[in-house]
Motif scaffolding. Structure first.
Motif, PDB file in Angstrom:
ATOM      1  N   ALA A   1       2.093 -17.430  39.589  1.00  0.00           N
ATOM      2  CA  ALA A   1       1.943 -16.844  38.294  1.00  0.00           C
ATOM      3  C   ALA A   1       1.877 -15.220  38.795  1.00  0.00           C
ATOM      4  CB  ALA A   1       0.480 -17.165  38.077  1.00  0.00           C
ATOM      5  N   VAL A   2       1.380 -15.077  39.983  1.00  0.00           N
ATOM      6  CA  VAL A   2       1.404 -13.589  40.572  1.00  0.00           C
ATOM      7  C   VAL A   2       2.842 -13.059  40.470  1.00  0.00           C
ATOM      8  CG1 VAL A   2       0.889 -12.053  42.496  1.00  0.00           C
ATOM      9  CG2 VAL A   2      -0.621 -13.995  41.772  1.00  0.00           C
ATOM     10  N   ARG A   3       3.597 -13.622  41.140  1.00  0.00           N
ATOM     11  CA  ARG A   3       5.116 -13.289  41.203  1.00  0.00           C
ATOM     12  C   ARG A   3       5.764 -13.137  39.668  1.00  0.00           C
ATOM     13  NH1 ARG A   3       4.954 -16.772  45.872  1.00  0.00           N
ATOM     14  NH2 ARG A   3       5.442 -18.689  44.711  1.00  0.00           N
ATOM     15  N   ALA A   4       5.545 -14.146  38.818  1.00  0.00           N
ATOM     16  CA  ALA A   4       6.222 -14.156  37.717  1.00  0.00           C
ATOM     17  C   ALA A   4       5.635 -12.804  36.765  1.00  0.00           C
ATOM     18  CB  ALA A   4       5.906 -15.254  36.837  1.00  0.00           C
ATOM     19  N   GLU A   5       4.362 -12.304  36.916  1.00  0.00           N
ATOM     20  CA  GLU A   5       3.816 -11.247  36.325  1.00  0.00           C
ATOM     21  C   GLU A   5       4.281 -10.027  36.785  1.00  0.00           C
ATOM     22  OE1 GLU A   5       2.502 -11.003  33.380  1.00  0.00           O
ATOM     23  OE2 GLU A   5       2.466 -13.322  32.893  1.00  0.00           O
ATOM     24  N   ALA A   6       4.318  -9.973  38.255  1.00  0.00           N
ATOM     25  CA  ALA A   6       4.628  -8.731  38.784  1.00  0.00           C
ATOM     26  C   ALA A   6       3.791  -7.492  38.406  1.00  0.00           C
ATOM     27  CB  ALA A   6       6.256  -8.412  38.685  1.00  0.00           C
TER      28      ALA A   6
END
Length: 286
Positions: free
Chosen positions: A41-46
């Motif tokens: 989720a962190v990587r997807a939202e950047a």
């Protein structure tokens, strides 16, 4: 500043959404028992910064469900923090006074020895250790006795019971600082913004409302401000047994927080007045 918040309906998460255009993830959008899902989720939202306002907070239930509590409060924030470290962005994490044993009567400093009394405290301590181990810029914010106009908390419980009864027995030998969720949200956003420019401020901080008070005296102030006539009788913790043992001393030293982020220790009595005004102005959730 693009802010990703884990949590949407909790007390602090709601206050964060009031104060900034954050992206808030609800439990049906990210599985807090799956660390890999949290990291993805962190990587997807950047985002530019991540604030973790989600937690397993059922203190008594954790005594028989420590595995789930540790996944949510320990492994998940560790995975979030590692994803943030990989991206080179700050991570702000909310922890608790329950990492201490509650001994003595002096305020706990951020570097005081930890010794949780139960499963919930152990799970939150595991999260702190995982966040530090991730190695990225971070702020761990320990807080206590969180209250707001949202969700379930001591203020709302007292207002309900005080309206129903003439007399209540309240624990008087547990001392701490009630902390409005609004003040926690303000600090989280300030820490997030400052860590972007000053990652050297990474560390563990305390935020609790002033003055320190017993649960019984907190109840008296709630009734006084709300205009409720209800007698409060002091009792020791031994007369109100719970599955999880509560810290007797939840006092926390806030001086490092004031010095690092320039925010004074909040007066919970003012925060309580704000909460009561909000509850009076419109219907709230249970």
């Amino acid at each position: 500043m693009r802010v990703l918040v884990f949590g949407r309906t909790g007390q602090v998460a709601r206050e964060l959404q009031r104060r900034a255009p954050v992206v808030a993830l609800a439990r049906d959008e990210v599985d807090l028992t799956d660390p890999k899902d949290c990291a993805e989720a962190v990587r997807a939202e950047a985002p530019d910064v991540v604030i973790n306002a989600a937690a397993y907070t059922a203190v008594d239930q954790a005594e028989t469900d420590e595995e789930t509590a540790t996944l949510v409060n320990g492994a998940a924030p560790g995975a979030m923090a590692k994803a943030c470290a990989d991206l080179g962005i700050p991570f702000v994490h909310i922890s608790t006074d329950y990492v201490f044993d509650g001994a003595g009567d002096e305020p706990f400093l951020p570097d005081a020895p930890t010794a949780p009394l139960g499963a919930y405290g152990r799970s939150k301590l595991a999260g702190e250790e995982a966040v530090r181990a991730a190695g990225g810029p971070h702020a761990i914010i320990r807080t206590s006795w969180v209250v707001s106009a949202h969700g379930k908390n001591f203020v709302k419980t007292m207002l309900r019971l005080g309206a129903e009864r003439d007399r209540l027995t309240i624990v008087a030998d547990q001392i701490g600082g009630p902390t409005p969720a609004a003040d926690i949200a303000v600090l989280c956003l300030a820490a997030a913004e400052q860590l972007i420019e000053a990652p050297e401020k990474s560390g563990t901080y305390h935020l609790s409302g002033a003055p320190d008070v017993s649960w019984a005296d907190f109840a008296r102030e709630i009734f006084a401000q709300a205009g409720i006539t209800c007698e409060v009788a002091d009792i020791p913790s031994s007369e109100f047994p719970t599955p999880a043992k509560r810290p007797g001393n939840s006092r926390m030293d806030n001086s490092a927080t004031v010095a690092a982020f320039g925010l004074p220790r909040p007066d919970w009595r003012n925060g309580l007045a704000d909460i009561l005004r909000e509850l009076e102005s419109k219907p709230q959730d249970a």
